[in-house]
Design a protein around this motif. Structure first.
Motif, short mmCIF file in Angstrom:
data_model
loop_
_atom_site.label_atom_id
_atom_site.label_comp_id
_atom_site.label_asym_id
_atom_site.label_seq_id
_atom_site.Cartn_x
_atom_site.Cartn_y
_atom_site.Cartn_z
N GLY A 1 -42.13 52.58 32.67
CA GLY A 1 -42.27 51.24 32.11
C GLY A 1 -41.26 50.96 31.01
N ARG A 2 -41.74 50.44 29.89
CA ARG A 2 -40.86 50.02 28.80
C ARG A 2 -40.10 51.18 28.18
NH1 ARG A 2 -44.68 46.56 24.94
NH2 ARG A 2 -46.03 48.34 25.40
N SER A 3 -40.57 52.41 28.35
CA SER A 3 -39.86 53.57 27.82
C SER A 3 -38.69 53.99 28.70
CB SER A 3 -40.82 54.76 27.67
OG SER A 3 -41.85 54.48 26.76
N GLY A 4 -38.62 53.43 29.91
CA GLY A 4 -37.57 53.82 30.85
C GLY A 4 -36.16 53.65 30.29
N PRO A 5 -35.81 52.48 29.72
CA PRO A 5 -34.45 52.32 29.17
C PRO A 5 -34.14 53.31 28.04
CG PRO A 5 -35.48 50.18 29.51
CD PRO A 5 -36.54 51.20 29.73
N TRP A 6 -35.15 53.63 27.24
CA TRP A 6 -34.94 54.61 26.16
C TRP A 6 -34.60 55.97 26.75
CZ3 TRP A 6 -33.95 55.89 21.33
CH2 TRP A 6 -34.37 57.12 20.83
N PHE A 7 -35.36 56.42 27.75
CA PHE A 7 -35.07 57.71 28.37
C PHE A 7 -33.70 57.71 29.05
CE2 PHE A 7 -39.93 58.14 28.79
CZ PHE A 7 -40.01 58.78 27.57
N TYR A 8 -33.35 56.58 29.66
CA TYR A 8 -32.04 56.46 30.31
C TYR A 8 -30.92 56.64 29.29
CZ TYR A 8 -28.29 54.44 33.18
OH TYR A 8 -27.11 54.23 33.87
N ASP A 9 -31.06 56.00 28.12
CA ASP A 9 -30.02 56.06 27.10
C ASP A 9 -29.91 57.45 26.46
OD1 ASP A 9 -29.19 53.48 27.47
OD2 ASP A 9 -30.25 52.65 25.74
N ILE A 10 -31.03 58.03 26.08
CA ILE A 10 -30.92 59.30 25.35
C ILE A 10 -30.41 60.43 26.23
CG2 ILE A 10 -32.62 58.67 23.60
CD1 ILE A 10 -34.69 60.34 25.08
N ALA A 11 -30.63 60.31 27.55
CA ALA A 11 -30.06 61.31 28.46
C ALA A 11 -28.54 61.26 28.44
CB ALA A 11 -30.57 61.09 29.88
N ARG A 12 -28.00 60.15 27.94
CA ARG A 12 -26.55 59.97 27.83
C ARG A 12 -26.07 60.05 26.38
NH1 ARG A 12 -28.79 58.17 32.01
NH2 ARG A 12 -27.64 57.97 33.98
N GLY A 13 -26.96 60.47 25.50
CA GLY A 13 -26.60 60.60 24.09
C GLY A 13 -26.43 59.27 23.39
N ILE A 14 -27.10 58.23 23.89
CA ILE A 14 -26.96 56.88 23.33
C ILE A 14 -28.20 56.52 22.51
CG2 ILE A 14 -26.74 54.43 23.90
CD1 ILE A 14 -25.37 55.32 26.52
N ASP A 15 -27.98 56.07 21.29
CA ASP A 15 -29.06 55.57 20.44
C ASP A 15 -28.42 54.67 19.38
OD1 ASP A 15 -31.20 55.06 18.79
OD2 ASP A 15 -31.40 57.11 18.04
N ASP A 16 -28.63 53.38 19.51
CA ASP A 16 -27.97 52.41 18.62
C ASP A 16 -28.81 52.03 17.41
OD1 ASP A 16 -25.70 52.27 20.25
OD2 ASP A 16 -26.62 50.75 21.54
N ARG A 17 -29.94 52.66 17.20
CA ARG A 17 -30.79 52.28 16.07
C ARG A 17 -30.10 52.62 14.75
NH1 ARG A 17 -35.64 55.93 16.41
NH2 ARG A 17 -33.96 57.36 17.05
N PRO A 18 -30.08 51.67 13.81
CA PRO A 18 -29.51 51.98 12.49
C PRO A 18 -30.50 52.74 11.62
CG PRO A 18 -30.31 49.73 12.51
CD PRO A 18 -30.51 50.26 13.91
N VAL A 19 -30.00 53.44 10.62
CA VAL A 19 -30.87 54.01 9.60
C VAL A 19 -31.39 52.85 8.76
CG1 VAL A 19 -30.94 55.44 7.52
CG2 VAL A 19 -29.70 56.24 9.54
N ASN A 20 -32.71 52.73 8.70
CA ASN A 20 -33.33 51.56 8.08
C ASN A 20 -34.11 51.97 6.83
OD1 ASN A 20 -34.61 49.19 7.44
ND2 ASN A 20 -35.86 49.09 9.29
N PRO A 21 -33.53 51.76 5.65
CA PRO A 21 -34.23 52.16 4.43
C PRO A 21 -35.45 51.31 4.13
CG PRO A 21 -32.21 50.99 3.89
CD PRO A 21 -32.20 51.20 5.38
#
Length: 356
Positions: free
Chosen positions: A219-239
């Protein structure tokens, strides 16, 4: 032009609570120490590395931990001390960056792309931070360094305890490919079991799956798993990361079957949670009650209101209504929990009614 890659450090203190106890009491050093209660229904909050050698882990029932290591040394928690040490560590972080995202008392993300202290590299910054933590607190920390948060988090586990590991730009996918799926941040036991049933056991296996396949199964976690398998994570550090929920739970020494006692316990938990909401001025619309039975099966009941829960009595009543929905009880209740989420800020002010 593409922006240069971020420089992210994930700092993770080593066996934090247990290490603080061993630091403050030299007689505990070198012994298998756990923070928690040896009571039959106790749960381990933290385990020293000496205890971990026996297979003892945090969140493990104390009875299980004692079977694995009969010589365990139990010490009660001192959260006020852990919080004070955490503030000291965050003071060190602030000398190197303004972008600090705490995950808990003992870990945080740091974005050191701006090189505030003119160190020259993220790897050297991580080394200096760890060196200062050891000198100023007497504790050790591990670090992961990479170009995004997911990889930095995964890297901090590579050379634990008291080590660090770099995943350089361009190396993320190869690094992830070697990892067992259970190591992935965000993959819990249920998801791990499901992935293994689908023959996905490593990062390389995950990388072979199409986006459509992962969305179909996760489901909604699918795109996250697809990205991290490729070393992709665009989330910024959010103080300024907002807290998404507040909850409290308790495990009972003996299983509860008396519904009046259960409702009283849920009411007390609701009052505790609402006290935090009032102090933090964070009021949610959704109340959740968790019930764990004697056989460890778990039930969750949730209800949302149109507006923020504005007083303790409302939350108390909601929580009691939710727990009543599992009656009649066929098994004893081992644990109860109450959580408020879906924060909407302060509740609307109630105008006083003037006498006629």
């Amino acid at each position: 032009m593409e922006s240069p890659p971020r420089k992210i450090i994930h700092i993770d203190m080593d066996a934090f609570y247990a290490s603080v106890e061993q630091r403050d009491d030299p007689s505990l050093r070198g012994k298998p120490v756990v923070v928690g209660s040896p009571a039959a229904r106790g749960v381990i909050a933290a385990a020293s590395y000496e205890a971990r050698k026996f297979g003892v882990r945090s969140a493990m029932p104390s009875s299980t931990a004692l079977r694995k290591c009969p010589q365990l040394v139990f010490v009660p928690h001192r959260f006020e001390v852990y919080r004070a040490v955490s503030r000291q560590i965050h003071g060190i972080f602030a000398d190197y960056t303004d972008l600090i995202e705490p995950l808990s008392l003992d870990e945080a993300y740091l974005d050191v792309s701006a090189d505030l202290a003119s160190v020259g590299s993220a790897t050297e910054t991580a080394r200096l931070i760890r060196q200062r933590i050891a000198a100023e607190t007497g504790l050790t920390a591990s670090a992961g360094i990479s170009y995004n948060k997911f990889l930095a988090k995964m890297a901090s586990d590579q050379n634990k305890p008291n080590g660090q590991f770099l995943v350089a730009p361009g190396k993320g996918q190869a690094f992830v490919a070697t990892l067992p799926i259970g190591r992935f941040y965000g993959v819990g036991q249920v998801t791990e079991d499901k992935m293994k049933r689908l023959k996905i056991e490593t990062g390389e296996d995950l990388h072979r799956q199409s986006l459509e396949y992962l969305v179909h199964h996760f489901g909604r976690s699918g795109p996250w798993f697809y990205d991290i398998a490729r070393g992709i994570d665009d989330r910024p550090v959010n103080p300024d990361r907002e807290r998404k929920s507040s909850g409290s739970e308790t495990t009972f020494e003996t299983d509860l079957l008396d519904t009046a006692r259960i409702e009283a316990e849920v009411a007390a938990l609701a009052d505790k949670v609402f006290a935090w909401c009032g102090k933090a001025q964070a009021f949610g619309r959704t109340a959740t009650v968790k019930i764990k039975y004697a056989d460890f099966e778990q039930a969750t009941r949730r209800r949302s209101l149109p507006s923020a829960i504005s007083d303790a009595a409302t939350l108390r009543g909601l929580a009691q209504d939710l727990v009543r929905s599992v009656y009649p009880l066929r098994r004893g209740v081992r644990l109860l929990g109450v959580t408020v989420s879906n924060f909407a800020g302060a509740p609307p002010a109630v105008q006083a009614v003037l006498p006629v």
